[in-house]
Design a protein around this motif. Structure first.
Motif, PDB file in Angstrom:
ATOM      1  N   GLN A   1      27.038  58.097   7.436  1.00 62.39           N
ATOM      2  CA  GLN A   1      27.640  57.502   6.241  1.00 62.39           C
ATOM      3  C   GLN A   1      27.005  56.153   5.927  1.00 62.39           C
ATOM      4  OE1 GLN A   1      31.855  56.804   6.518  1.00 62.39           O
ATOM      5  NE2 GLN A   1      32.009  55.865   4.490  1.00 62.39           N
ATOM      6  N   LEU A   2      26.562  55.981   4.687  1.00 63.45           N
ATOM      7  CA  LEU A   2      25.962  54.726   4.262  1.00 63.45           C
ATOM      8  C   LEU A   2      27.046  53.709   3.941  1.00 63.45           C
ATOM      9  CD1 LEU A   2      23.411  53.134   3.547  1.00 63.45           C
ATOM     10  CD2 LEU A   2      23.597  54.031   1.213  1.00 63.45           C
ATOM     11  N   ILE A   3      26.962  52.558   4.583  1.00 61.19           N
ATOM     12  CA  ILE A   3      27.948  51.490   4.387  1.00 61.19           C
ATOM     13  C   ILE A   3      27.240  50.278   3.790  1.00 61.19           C
ATOM     14  CG2 ILE A   3      29.585  49.944   5.535  1.00 61.19           C
ATOM     15  CD1 ILE A   3      29.892  52.118   7.698  1.00 61.19           C
TER      16      ILE A   3
ATOM     17  N   LEU B   1      25.524  42.347  11.766  1.00 65.52           N
ATOM     18  CA  LEU B   1      25.885  43.152  10.595  1.00 65.52           C
ATOM     19  C   LEU B   1      26.368  42.298   9.421  1.00 65.52           C
ATOM     20  CD1 LEU B   1      27.661  46.266  12.156  1.00 65.52           C
ATOM     21  CD2 LEU B   1      25.311  46.042  11.349  1.00 65.52           C
ATOM     22  N   ASP B   2      26.770  41.049   9.711  1.00 68.87           N
ATOM     23  CA  ASP B   2      27.210  40.163   8.630  1.00 68.87           C
ATOM     24  C   ASP B   2      26.057  39.793   7.707  1.00 68.87           C
ATOM     25  OD1 ASP B   2      29.806  40.137   9.540  1.00 68.87           O
ATOM     26  OD2 ASP B   2      29.523  38.346  10.775  1.00 68.87           O
ATOM     27  N   THR B   3      24.825  39.993   8.151  1.00 68.48           N
ATOM     28  CA  THR B   3      23.667  39.625   7.338  1.00 68.48           C
ATOM     29  C   THR B   3      22.851  40.855   6.938  1.00 68.48           C
ATOM     30  OG1 THR B   3      22.214  39.318   9.270  1.00 68.48           O
ATOM     31  CG2 THR B   3      23.517  37.422   8.548  1.00 68.48           C
ATOM     32  N   ILE B   4      23.429  42.043   7.066  1.00 69.57           N
ATOM     33  CA  ILE B   4      22.745  43.288   6.715  1.00 69.57           C
ATOM     34  C   ILE B   4      23.301  43.822   5.397  1.00 69.57           C
ATOM     35  CG2 ILE B   4      22.323  45.668   7.413  1.00 69.57           C
ATOM     36  CD1 ILE B   4      20.823  43.634   9.084  1.00 69.57           C
ATOM     37  N   ILE B   5      22.402  44.171   4.474  1.00 72.11           N
ATOM     38  CA  ILE B   5      22.810  44.658   3.159  1.00 72.11           C
ATOM     39  C   ILE B   5      23.493  46.023   3.250  1.00 72.11           C
ATOM     40  CG2 ILE B   5      22.026  45.301   0.841  1.00 72.11           C
ATOM     41  CD1 ILE B   5      21.861  42.327   1.450  1.00 72.11           C
ATOM     42  N   GLY B   6      22.940  46.882   4.084  1.00 71.14           N
ATOM     43  CA  GLY B   6      23.524  48.205   4.244  1.00 71.14           C
ATOM     44  C   GLY B   6      23.103  48.833   5.552  1.00 71.14           C
TER      45      GLY B   6
ATOM     46  N   PHE C   1      27.297  46.215   2.318  1.00 72.24           N
ATOM     47  CA  PHE C   1      28.014  44.962   2.567  1.00 72.24           C
ATOM     48  C   PHE C   1      29.096  44.739   1.514  1.00 72.24           C
ATOM     49  CE2 PHE C   1      25.450  43.395  -0.833  1.00 72.24           C
ATOM     50  CZ  PHE C   1      26.012  42.195  -1.278  1.00 72.24           C
ATOM     51  N   LEU C   2      28.951  45.374   0.337  1.00 67.42           N
ATOM     52  CA  LEU C   2      29.955  45.238  -0.715  1.00 67.42           C
ATOM     53  C   LEU C   2      31.272  45.920  -0.341  1.00 67.42           C
ATOM     54  CD1 LEU C   2      27.738  45.856  -3.874  1.00 67.42           C
ATOM     55  CD2 LEU C   2      28.697  43.674  -3.083  1.00 67.42           C
ATOM     56  N   ASP C   3      31.187  46.871   0.616  1.00 64.39           N
ATOM     57  CA  ASP C   3      32.402  47.581   1.030  1.00 64.39           C
ATOM     58  C   ASP C   3      33.382  46.660   1.748  1.00 64.39           C
ATOM     59  OD1 ASP C   3      31.318  49.876  -0.007  1.00 64.39           O
ATOM     60  OD2 ASP C   3      30.538  50.603   1.911  1.00 64.39           O
ATOM     61  N   TYR C   4      32.865  45.605   2.359  1.00 58.61           N
ATOM     62  CA  TYR C   4      33.759  44.682   3.074  1.00 58.61           C
ATOM     63  C   TYR C   4      33.546  43.227   2.639  1.00 58.61           C
ATOM     64  CZ  TYR C   4      29.454  44.367   5.867  1.00 58.61           C
ATOM     65  OH  TYR C   4      28.142  44.233   6.259  1.00 58.61           O
ATOM     66  N   TYR C   5      32.843  43.064   1.505  1.00 62.55           N
ATOM     67  CA  TYR C   5      32.558  41.718   1.006  1.00 62.55           C
ATOM     68  C   TYR C   5      33.811  41.060   0.445  1.00 62.55           C
ATOM     69  CZ  TYR C   5      30.545  38.021  -1.895  1.00 62.55           C
ATOM     70  OH  TYR C   5      30.249  36.807  -2.486  1.00 62.55           O
ATOM     71  N   GLU C   6      34.004  39.841   0.818  1.00 57.94           N
ATOM     72  CA  GLU C   6      35.081  39.041   0.257  1.00 57.94           C
ATOM     73  C   GLU C   6      34.510  37.706  -0.187  1.00 57.94           C
ATOM     74  OE1 GLU C   6      38.229  38.559   3.018  1.00 57.94           O
ATOM     75  OE2 GLU C   6      38.652  40.712   3.203  1.00 57.94           O
ATOM     76  N   GLN C   7      34.900  37.280  -1.391  1.00 62.06           N
ATOM     77  CA  GLN C   7      34.384  35.990  -1.897  1.00 62.06           C
ATOM     78  C   GLN C   7      34.901  34.863  -1.007  1.00 62.06           C
ATOM     79  OE1 GLN C   7      35.652  35.942  -6.039  1.00 62.06           O
ATOM     80  NE2 GLN C   7      33.529  36.375  -6.659  1.00 62.06           N
ATOM     81  N   ASN C   8      33.993  33.924  -0.756  1.00 58.82           N
ATOM     82  CA  ASN C   8      34.421  32.764   0.040  1.00 58.82           C
ATOM     83  C   ASN C   8      35.108  31.767  -0.864  1.00 58.82           C
ATOM     84  OD1 ASN C   8      32.429  31.215  -1.274  1.00 58.82           O
ATOM     85  ND2 ASN C   8      30.872  31.800   0.236  1.00 58.82           N
ATOM     86  N   ASP C   9      35.424  30.655  -0.295  1.00 56.04           N
ATOM     87  CA  ASP C   9      36.205  29.660  -1.040  1.00 56.04           C
ATOM     88  C   ASP C   9      35.317  28.682  -1.801  1.00 56.04           C
ATOM     89  OD1 ASP C   9      35.116  28.248   0.996  1.00 56.04           O
ATOM     90  OD2 ASP C   9      37.021  27.626   1.904  1.00 56.04           O
ATOM     91  N   GLY C  10      34.060  29.078  -1.982  1.00 57.26           N
ATOM     92  CA  GLY C  10      33.164  28.202  -2.722  1.00 57.26           C
ATOM     93  C   GLY C  10      32.294  27.362  -1.822  1.00 57.26           C
ATOM     94  N   ASN C  11      32.602  27.345  -0.537  1.00 56.31           N
ATOM     95  CA  ASN C  11      31.790  26.568   0.404  1.00 56.31           C
ATOM     96  C   ASN C  11      30.627  27.421   0.911  1.00 56.31           C
ATOM     97  OD1 ASN C  11      33.500  24.290   0.306  1.00 56.31           O
ATOM     98  ND2 ASN C  11      34.922  25.319   1.703  1.00 56.31           N
TER      99      ASN C  11
END
Length: 285
Positions: free
Chosen positions: A269-271, A258-263, A273-283
């Motif tokens: 209920q449609l979920i 699910l970490d690589t699924i867009i939705g 990836f933006l619902d749980y997306y968090e910016q990484n530290d640039g790496n």
């Protein structure tokens, strides 16, 4: 040495010649997905084709040897068979010593009056009739004869023609019949092995009961002229270069990242990836 009856010879082939390719995958599927529990009463739904007839035989044998107490009813719905098809079902059930109960429906008459998605309507009505009859018999589950290849083909069809990733589940609770559940005991059995078993025992089954499909009135060698047949042909061609392609597709539905699924949808209920997306530290990966 006592000579085996035709039915005993067919049963013996399941446990001897086809033990690794049919019996073990069948038992593994029942166990892995928890398809049969103590106290279950299962309506084994027989259409008359090779898949449902073998499923009936497998469940009958499991019932004889398992330590898990459960009950079986072998149900045949007549949606309007022609006389040849109906008699073929009866004769095969007699040969295989499967005590079937036939009940009537008017599905073909109803479907004949519609021009819009007749196959969809037929399938939906069949399911409803089977659930209702199973419930009348006191069953809590209906068993259908879908197999490994049906599962794989459904995944491809849902992507190609439905625009979504969706599979055929090994078991499913009914939404319209509370307390009822659909199970697919042959989930891990390959169609080519079912055909091999049929041919080895010189058995002849109806391909489909459809009154409106002239080309599939009698015997079944797997598949019909349809989108599903197109997918069968495609997979057969791809297997020449990659023999593991069907196995890989089957395994993929058991290991979705699910970490690589867009939705995806969960309980309608449609979920995103933006619902749980968090910016990484640039790496970035």
């Amino acid at each position: 040495m006592k000579e085996l009856t035709p039915c005993q010879q067919i049963e013996r082939s399941i446990h001897k010649k086809f033990r690794k390719t049919i019996w073990k995958p069948f038992v593994a599927g029942v166990q892995k997905y928890g398809l049969i529990q103590e106290g279950d009463k299962v309506a084994c739904c027989i259409s008359g084709g090779k898949d449902s007839m073998l499923m009936a035989k497998l469940l009958q044998n499991l019932h004889r040897i398992t330590k898990i107490p459960f009950e079986l009813s072998f149900v045949v719905m007549d949606p309007g068979y022609n006389e040849i098809n109906r008699q073929r079902v009866i004769d095969n059930a007699s040969l295989l010593e499967i005590p079937i109960t036939i009940f009537e429906s008017d599905i073909f008459d109803v479907v004949a009056k519609t021009d819009r998605s007749p196959c969809y309507l037929c399938a939906k009505m069949r399911r409803g009739y089977l659930y209702a009859e199973a419930q009348r018999l006191g069953c809590n589950k209906i068993a259908l004869g879908h197999h490994f290849n049906d599962v794989v083909e459904t995944v491809i069809m849902s992507i190609f023609y439905g625009g979504k990733f969706q599979t055929m589940m090994p078991k499913l609770p009914s939404t319209n019949f509370p307390g009822m559940e659909l199970i697919r005991p042959m989930y891990r059995v390959h169609e080519e092995q079912i055909i091999s078993w049929k041919n080895y025992n010189d058995l002849e089954f109806i391909q489909c009961a459809c009154r409106f499909a002239e080309n599939c009135t009698l015997w079944d060698d797997g598949g019909e002229g349809s989108k599903r047949q197109e997918v069968k042909t495609l997979l057969k061609r791809l297997k020449k270069d990659n023999p593991s392609i069907e196995k890989n597709i089957f395994n993929s539905i058991h290991d979705v990242n699910l970490d690589t699924i867009i939705g995806y949808k969960q309980k309608g209920q449609l979920i995103s990836f933006l619902d749980y997306y968090e910016q990484n530290d640039g790496n970035d990966l």
